[in-house]
Structure formats: structure tokens, C-alpha cells
Design a protein around this motif. Structure first.
Motif, PDB file in Angstrom:
ATOM      1  N   TRP A  18      35.063  54.725  -4.671  1.00  0.00           N
ATOM      2  CA  TRP A  18      34.427  53.473  -4.264  1.00  0.00           C
ATOM      3  C   TRP A  18      35.458  52.412  -3.902  1.00  0.00           C
ATOM      4  CZ3 TRP A  18      32.765  56.462  -8.371  1.00  0.00           C
ATOM      5  CH2 TRP A  18      31.515  57.072  -8.190  1.00  0.00           C
ATOM      6  N   GLY A  19      36.698  52.615  -4.312  1.00  0.00           N
ATOM      7  CA  GLY A  19      37.764  51.671  -3.977  1.00  0.00           C
ATOM      8  C   GLY A  19      38.698  52.224  -2.925  1.00  0.00           C
ATOM      9  N   THR A  20      38.175  53.062  -2.024  1.00  0.00           N
ATOM     10  CA  THR A  20      38.996  53.723  -1.006  1.00  0.00           C
ATOM     11  C   THR A  20      38.355  53.598   0.372  1.00  0.00           C
ATOM     12  OG1 THR A  20      39.774  55.378  -2.606  1.00  0.00           O
ATOM     13  CG2 THR A  20      40.051  55.908  -0.282  1.00  0.00           C
ATOM     14  N   ASP A  21      39.175  53.333   1.386  1.00  0.00           N
ATOM     15  CA  ASP A  21      38.710  53.407   2.767  1.00  0.00           C
ATOM     16  C   ASP A  21      39.870  53.890   3.627  1.00  0.00           C
ATOM     17  OD1 ASP A  21      36.932  53.255   4.864  1.00  0.00           O
ATOM     18  OD2 ASP A  21      37.292  51.142   5.268  1.00  0.00           O
ATOM     19  N   ALA A  22      39.556  54.470   4.782  1.00  0.00           N
ATOM     20  CA  ALA A  22      40.585  54.958   5.697  1.00  0.00           C
ATOM     21  C   ALA A  22      40.105  54.801   7.127  1.00  0.00           C
ATOM     22  CB  ALA A  22      40.929  56.425   5.411  1.00  0.00           C
ATOM     23  N   ARG A  23      40.987  54.396   8.002  1.00  0.00           N
ATOM     24  CA  ARG A  23      40.701  54.266   9.433  1.00  0.00           C
ATOM     25  C   ARG A  23      41.826  54.907  10.234  1.00  0.00           C
ATOM     26  NH1 ARG A  23      36.584  50.279   9.959  1.00  0.00           N
ATOM     27  NH2 ARG A  23      35.439  50.460   7.991  1.00  0.00           N
ATOM     28  N   SER A  24      41.516  55.344  11.447  1.00  0.00           N
ATOM     29  CA  SER A  24      42.501  56.069  12.242  1.00  0.00           C
ATOM     30  C   SER A  24      42.776  55.404  13.575  1.00  0.00           C
ATOM     31  CB  SER A  24      42.042  57.515  12.472  1.00  0.00           C
ATOM     32  OG  SER A  24      40.922  57.546  13.350  1.00  0.00           O
ATOM     33  N   THR A  25      43.945  55.720  14.129  1.00  0.00           N
ATOM     34  CA  THR A  25      44.315  55.276  15.464  1.00  0.00           C
ATOM     35  C   THR A  25      45.082  56.410  16.150  1.00  0.00           C
ATOM     36  OG1 THR A  25      45.432  53.538  16.743  1.00  0.00           O
ATOM     37  CG2 THR A  25      46.487  54.213  14.693  1.00  0.00           C
ATOM     38  N   VAL A  26      44.886  56.570  17.442  1.00  0.00           N
ATOM     39  CA  VAL A  26      45.537  57.660  18.182  1.00  0.00           C
ATOM     40  C   VAL A  26      46.747  57.127  18.944  1.00  0.00           C
ATOM     41  CG1 VAL A  26      45.271  59.297  20.096  1.00  0.00           C
ATOM     42  CG2 VAL A  26      43.436  59.031  18.405  1.00  0.00           C
ATOM     43  N   VAL A  27      47.838  57.876  18.884  1.00  0.00           N
ATOM     44  CA  VAL A  27      49.087  57.516  19.556  1.00  0.00           C
ATOM     45  C   VAL A  27      49.457  58.595  20.569  1.00  0.00           C
ATOM     46  CG1 VAL A  27      51.567  57.137  19.271  1.00  0.00           C
ATOM     47  CG2 VAL A  27      49.945  56.168  17.615  1.00  0.00           C
ATOM     48  N   GLU A  28      49.719  58.185  21.798  1.00  0.00           N
ATOM     49  CA  GLU A  28      50.286  59.079  22.816  1.00  0.00           C
ATOM     50  C   GLU A  28      51.758  58.726  22.994  1.00  0.00           C
ATOM     51  OE1 GLU A  28      48.772  61.491  24.215  1.00  0.00           O
ATOM     52  OE2 GLU A  28      46.665  61.087  23.752  1.00  0.00           O
ATOM     53  N   ILE A  29      52.600  59.739  23.185  1.00  0.00           N
ATOM     54  CA  ILE A  29      54.037  59.533  23.389  1.00  0.00           C
ATOM     55  C   ILE A  29      54.397  59.927  24.822  1.00  0.00           C
ATOM     56  CG2 ILE A  29      56.353  60.076  22.586  1.00  0.00           C
ATOM     57  CD1 ILE A  29      54.699  58.712  20.448  1.00  0.00           C
ATOM     58  N   VAL A  30      55.040  59.020  25.556  1.00  0.00           N
ATOM     59  CA  VAL A  30      55.419  59.313  26.946  1.00  0.00           C
ATOM     60  C   VAL A  30      56.914  59.069  27.146  1.00  0.00           C
ATOM     61  CG1 VAL A  30      53.136  58.760  27.859  1.00  0.00           C
ATOM     62  CG2 VAL A  30      54.872  56.961  27.724  1.00  0.00           C
TER      63      VAL A  30
END
Length: 286
Positions: free
Chosen positions: A274-286
């Protein structure tokens, strides 16, 4: 000036190519971080929608999990062949017998009938593209919703932690990047622990590569707390935290993918999932 112009054009072309490769990138969205039902026996509706970057209406598998973050949550229900147009499942499977006959996902809602005390959990809506030619971290995402049941155990409304990360980005090979992450506290909770990881790294979407962690502890006889910083594996000499944000230097092609910022209360507070959350982001490498 001519060289600069050519370089800018080349970089813009690389970005365009990176975006083209990510046309099936999935983004999951929930409306509420928490849903409260007034008592046991009532019905609950947990909303979850997703989008595909290309706009194509491709079939996905929607898996609902419960537990302490993406790395440890366990599957309770799976819906395959789901599309944004039909909003129904081709097949369904219940993994946890306590939900048998009470759970269904359609019209972007997870329906839980006759809520029980044991249903008071942190639920994760996981969406993965079906029929992908190769395992891709980008074709997968998940977000959480806490289900509260009034009158059952401790009320965790004041102990919710909500995380947020920056939008998806394109980064340059060999350069440095900063992935921003925020943690929003409720009235009686602290955003003390942070985990950064990448993935999932397996076809079952259950394993992740740890990058960096900040954990908080105390001795139990003093109010003083101690912070522990830890980088893992190949990331050890290339990463550092700036607040909750991750700084990565000397970027490699293999650094492309989906990064997760998991924020949580310190383990010694025993708030658990109940005290946890997670979010994501995508990274492209060029």
C-alpha cells in the motif's frame, strides 16, 4: 555553419527513425490511484485503459496482478485478444481461486463482484502487445490502483505513495541523461525508498534489471535514519541519484528500453504494497 546544419539534420533523422521503431509503444492509464468500496459484499470497478503509439488497434493481453510493485506482484487474472474497438476478451483465465466467478475485464473496467476482506490489495493493470516479432520492453506497460474496503483492517488512505516520471525521450549515444522522477506523499507517509530498474527482461514480463536503489533504515532506538545508496552490475560506475531522479552517463545502445521508478515508504514502516507505486518511461538511444 554548414556542418552544424548537416549534423542537426542527421540527428533529426535518427530521432525520426527511433520514433518509427517505437510505433507499437504501449502506454497504460488509470483514472484513480485508489478506489474505496463502502463495505464487504459491495462491487468494485477498477478502470484501466491503454494506447498504442501508432494508433493501430492491435490485440493485447491484459493481466491484472496484486502485490508490492511490478517486480513482486502476482497474476490473478488474464484477458487475451483485447482490443480498443471491441473492449472484450477473446479468452480469460483466473489464476487465484479466491477470485473465481467474481472477476471480469471489459469496457476498460475490471469488475470485482462481492468484494471480500482479502481483496483489499494494490492492483496492477499490465498490458502487453500480442504477436510481437521480438520481445520489446516498449510494447508493455502497467500501473497500479489501491482497493480500499471500509471496515476491513487498517485504512491506508493516508499511506498512499504516488510516483510520476518524465515523458518518453530520445537520448544520444555516449552522452549523459537524467530521468526525472517525483514522489507525492499523503499526510502520514514519507517517500523514503527509491528503486530504478529496467525491463521486463523476459517473455513472461516478470523479471527486471536493477539499476540503482536508495533505501532507508533506522536503529529502532533512535529517530535518526540512515540512507543506503546502491548501484548494480554494469550500472555501478555510470549511475547516481539526484533526488529521486536517475543520472546515467556514457550511454550505450543497450541502454535503450523501458525504465521504472519505484517509490515507496521505508521497509521498517511495514506499509508493504500500500506504500508502493511505480511508473515507467521509455528511452531511445540514437
Amino acid at each position: 555553419m554548414k556542418f552544424l546544419f548537416v549534423s542537426m539534420v542527421a540527428f533529426a533523422t535518427l530521432i525520426a527513425n527511433a520514433e518509427a521503431k517505437s510505433e507499437n509503444r504501449i502506454k497504460v492509464k488509470t483514472i484513480f490511484n485508489e478506489i474505496t468500496v463502502p463495505a464487504e459484499g459491495e462491487n468494485a470497478f477498477l478502470y484501466c485503459e491503454y494506447s498504442i503509439a501508432s494508433g493501430a488497434d492491435l490485440p493485447v493481453t491484459v493481466t491484472w496482478k496484486v502485490g508490492d510493485g511490478p517486480r513482486f506482484a502476482t497474476s490473478i487474472y488474464e484477458c487475451t485478444g483485447y482490443t480498443n474497438s471491441a473492449k472484450t476478451c477473446s479468452t480469460e483465465q483466473v489464476f487465484d481461486p479466491t477470485y473465481e466467478g467474481r472477476i471480469k475485464f471489459e469496457q476498460n473496467y475490471l469488475f470485482l463482484a462481492s468484494v471480500q476482506a482479502s481483496d483489499k490489495r494494490n492492483y496492477w493493470c499490465q498490458v502487453a502487445l500480442e504477436g510481437s516479432s521480438e520481445q520489446s520492453e516498449e510494447e508493455f506497460d502497467m500501473k497500479s490502483i489501491v482497493l480500499e474496503v471500509i471496515g476491513v483492517g487498517y485504512f491506508y488512505d493516508d499511506n498512499l505513495v504516488t510516483g510520476n516520471v518524465q515523458e518518453d525521450s530520445v537520448q544520444q549515444l555516449g552522452k549523459e541523461m537524467i530521468l526525472h522522477c517525483e514522489c507525492f506523499e499523503m499526510t502520514s507517509v514519507w517517500c523514503e525508498d527509491v528503486y530504478w530498474y529496467k525491463g521486463p527482461t523476459d517473455p513472461e514480463n516478470s523479471n527486471y534489471e536493477l539499476i540503482y536503489s536508495l533505501t532507508t533504515s533506522h536503529s529502532g532506538v533512535s529517530p535518526e535514519t540512515f540512507k543506503h545508496y546502491q548501484a548494480y552490475g554494469d550500472w555501478e560506475y555510470r549511475t547516481v541519484l539526484s533526488g529521486n531522479s536517475l543520472v546515467v552517463t556514457m550511454l550505450k545502445a543497450s541502454d535503450a528500453g523501458r525504465y521504472w521508478c519505484e517509490v515507496r515508504t521505508a521497509g521498517y514502516r511495514i506499509d508493504g504494497e500500500w506504500g508502493t507505486d511505480a511508473r515507467s518511461t521509455v528511452v531511445e538511444i540514437v
